[in-house]
Design a protein around this motif. Sequence first.
Motif, PDB file in Angstrom:
ATOM      1  N   VAL A   1     -10.000  73.172  15.933  1.00  0.00           N
ATOM      2  CA  VAL A   1     -10.787  72.146  15.251  1.00  0.00           C
ATOM      3  C   VAL A   1      -9.929  71.481  14.194  1.00  0.00           C
ATOM      4  O   VAL A   1      -9.369  72.152  13.319  1.00  0.00           O
ATOM      5  CB  VAL A   1     -12.052  72.746  14.606  1.00  0.00           C
ATOM      6  N   PHE A   2      -9.823  70.167  14.273  1.00  0.00           N
ATOM      7  CA  PHE A   2      -9.104  69.360  13.292  1.00  0.00           C
ATOM      8  C   PHE A   2     -10.164  68.639  12.465  1.00  0.00           C
ATOM      9  O   PHE A   2     -10.570  67.512  12.788  1.00  0.00           O
ATOM     10  CB  PHE A   2      -8.180  68.374  13.995  1.00  0.00           C
ATOM     11  N   SER A   3     -10.635  69.287  11.419  1.00  0.00           N
ATOM     12  CA  SER A   3     -11.795  68.780  10.681  1.00  0.00           C
ATOM     13  C   SER A   3     -11.531  67.444  10.013  1.00  0.00           C
ATOM     14  O   SER A   3     -12.431  66.613   9.903  1.00  0.00           O
ATOM     15  CB  SER A   3     -12.245  69.812   9.646  1.00  0.00           C
ATOM     16  N   GLY A   4     -10.306  67.210   9.589  1.00  0.00           N
ATOM     17  CA  GLY A   4     -10.004  65.930   8.949  1.00  0.00           C
ATOM     18  C   GLY A   4     -10.021  64.767   9.916  1.00  0.00           C
ATOM     19  O   GLY A   4     -10.143  63.609   9.502  1.00  0.00           O
ATOM     20  N   GLU A   5      -9.919  65.064  11.212  1.00  0.00           N
ATOM     21  CA  GLU A   5      -9.896  64.021  12.242  1.00  0.00           C
ATOM     22  C   GLU A   5     -11.184  63.976  13.056  1.00  0.00           C
ATOM     23  O   GLU A   5     -11.319  63.141  13.948  1.00  0.00           O
ATOM     24  CB  GLU A   5      -8.719  64.256  13.199  1.00  0.00           C
ATOM     25  N   ASP A   6     -12.123  64.873  12.778  1.00  0.00           N
ATOM     26  CA  ASP A   6     -13.370  64.966  13.550  1.00  0.00           C
ATOM     27  C   ASP A   6     -13.047  65.108  15.037  1.00  0.00           C
ATOM     28  O   ASP A   6     -13.596  64.408  15.892  1.00  0.00           O
ATOM     29  CB  ASP A   6     -14.272  63.748  13.312  1.00  0.00           C
ATOM     30  N   ARG A   7     -12.147  66.055  15.327  1.00  0.00           N
ATOM     31  CA  ARG A   7     -11.678  66.255  16.703  1.00  0.00           C
ATOM     32  C   ARG A   7     -11.578  67.754  16.987  1.00  0.00           C
ATOM     33  O   ARG A   7     -11.257  68.541  16.115  1.00  0.00           O
ATOM     34  CB  ARG A   7     -10.308  65.597  16.877  1.00  0.00           C
ATOM     35  N   ALA A   8     -11.884  68.121  18.249  1.00  0.00           N
ATOM     36  CA  ALA A   8     -11.791  69.522  18.651  1.00  0.00           C
ATOM     37  C   ALA A   8     -11.159  69.599  20.031  1.00  0.00           C
ATOM     38  O   ALA A   8     -11.384  68.734  20.882  1.00  0.00           O
ATOM     39  CB  ALA A   8     -13.166  70.176  18.658  1.00  0.00           C
ATOM     40  N   LEU A   9     -10.380  70.656  20.248  1.00  0.00           N
ATOM     41  CA  LEU A   9      -9.690  70.858  21.517  1.00  0.00           C
ATOM     42  C   LEU A   9     -10.068  72.226  22.070  1.00  0.00           C
ATOM     43  O   LEU A   9      -9.891  73.250  21.405  1.00  0.00           O
ATOM     44  CB  LEU A   9      -8.179  70.779  21.307  1.00  0.00           C
ATOM     45  N   GLY A  10     -10.603  72.235  23.296  1.00  0.00           N
ATOM     46  CA  GLY A  10     -10.959  73.474  23.961  1.00  0.00           C
ATOM     47  C   GLY A  10     -10.017  73.734  25.126  1.00  0.00           C
ATOM     48  O   GLY A  10      -9.689  72.812  25.871  1.00  0.00           O
ATOM     49  N   LYS A  11      -9.586  75.000  25.278  1.00  0.00           N
ATOM     50  CA  LYS A  11      -8.660  75.354  26.356  1.00  0.00           C
ATOM     51  C   LYS A  11      -9.149  76.606  27.076  1.00  0.00           C
ATOM     52  O   LYS A  11      -9.545  77.574  26.436  1.00  0.00           O
ATOM     53  CB  LYS A  11      -7.253  75.621  25.803  1.00  0.00           C
ATOM     54  N   GLY A  12      -9.093  76.571  28.404  1.00  0.00           N
ATOM     55  CA  GLY A  12      -9.433  77.734  29.207  1.00  0.00           C
ATOM     56  C   GLY A  12     -10.919  77.910  29.425  1.00  0.00           C
ATOM     57  O   GLY A  12     -11.656  78.161  28.483  1.00  0.00           O
ATOM     58  N   ASN A  13     -11.357  77.761  30.686  1.00  0.00           N
ATOM     59  CA  ASN A  13     -12.771  77.969  31.038  1.00  0.00           C
ATOM     60  C   ASN A  13     -13.720  77.173  30.140  1.00  0.00           C
ATOM     61  O   ASN A  13     -14.708  77.702  29.626  1.00  0.00           O
ATOM     62  CB  ASN A  13     -13.120  79.456  30.972  1.00  0.00           C
ATOM     63  N   VAL A  14     -13.405  75.909  29.964  1.00  0.00           N
ATOM     64  CA  VAL A  14     -14.218  75.056  29.096  1.00  0.00           C
ATOM     65  C   VAL A  14     -15.565  74.746  29.770  1.00  0.00           C
ATOM     66  O   VAL A  14     -15.611  74.401  30.951  1.00  0.00           O
ATOM     67  CB  VAL A  14     -13.488  73.739  28.779  1.00  0.00           C
TER      68      VAL A  14
END
Length: 264
Positions: free
Chosen positions: A177-190
Amino acid sequence: MRMVNIFKCHCEEQRDAANSPSFPRMAIAFFLTFLLITSASTGIYAAQKNAPIEMTADTIEYDSTKGIMIAQGGVKLTQGSAIVTGAQAEYNTKTQEAYITGGIKAVDGDTILTAAEVRSYNNTQLVATGDALLIKGDSRLAGPKIEYFSDRQYALVNGWAKLTTPDGVMTADQVEVFSGEDRALGKGNVHIVSDAHKLNATSDQAVYYGAKASQNANKVILSGNARAVQDGNTLTGNTLTIYLDGKAMEASGGRNKLVIKPQN
């Protein structure tokens, strides 16, 4: 170890240390600063970080030679609106490592952190383990361990992660989670489920952009064995882009497939 009253420790040691960074007050400040950084605007944070810090516990020990502070029994740290509670707290002024255990709960406004234990390193990295849960407003991040880096406003959950936002729920083997960018990255079995957008999607990786993201706002990009079902229509492909501000999906890269549910 020398048993001291917290008020005596605060007054006498601060006079002797003369604002030295080795004073154990820095440990208390870090846990509270963590909350302020993740929850407050710059103006609020600036005001609260200079507020007096209070600490209460059944017993408090401070060894000035070894630079170790230990507080036990009903530990409570308070600065402004930020409050941290736990059973025991320990801080090493020489290594700048802190440790709080025993049903940790940290609260500041709409930010809440709960975990079995919390450790900090170099006053910039915080690791919460044991059913860790970080709540910020209407968003929640959960997992067996949450690592947070205050200097980057970056959080990492490994092993199993669950991110809940107003747009839906994303689970994955790992979530960043990149809270300053309002962005999240999920990896593996999303796996993403959104009742609000009538969406159910899976992929190897997914990038979520919230409403406040500077670029690609209100969208999810799925990649690797991507599959999305929305309103009964199914789209599969290597890369899928889902627009959350409207019921629209697009596929790119390789061979794609769209199955449309007939309308009655």
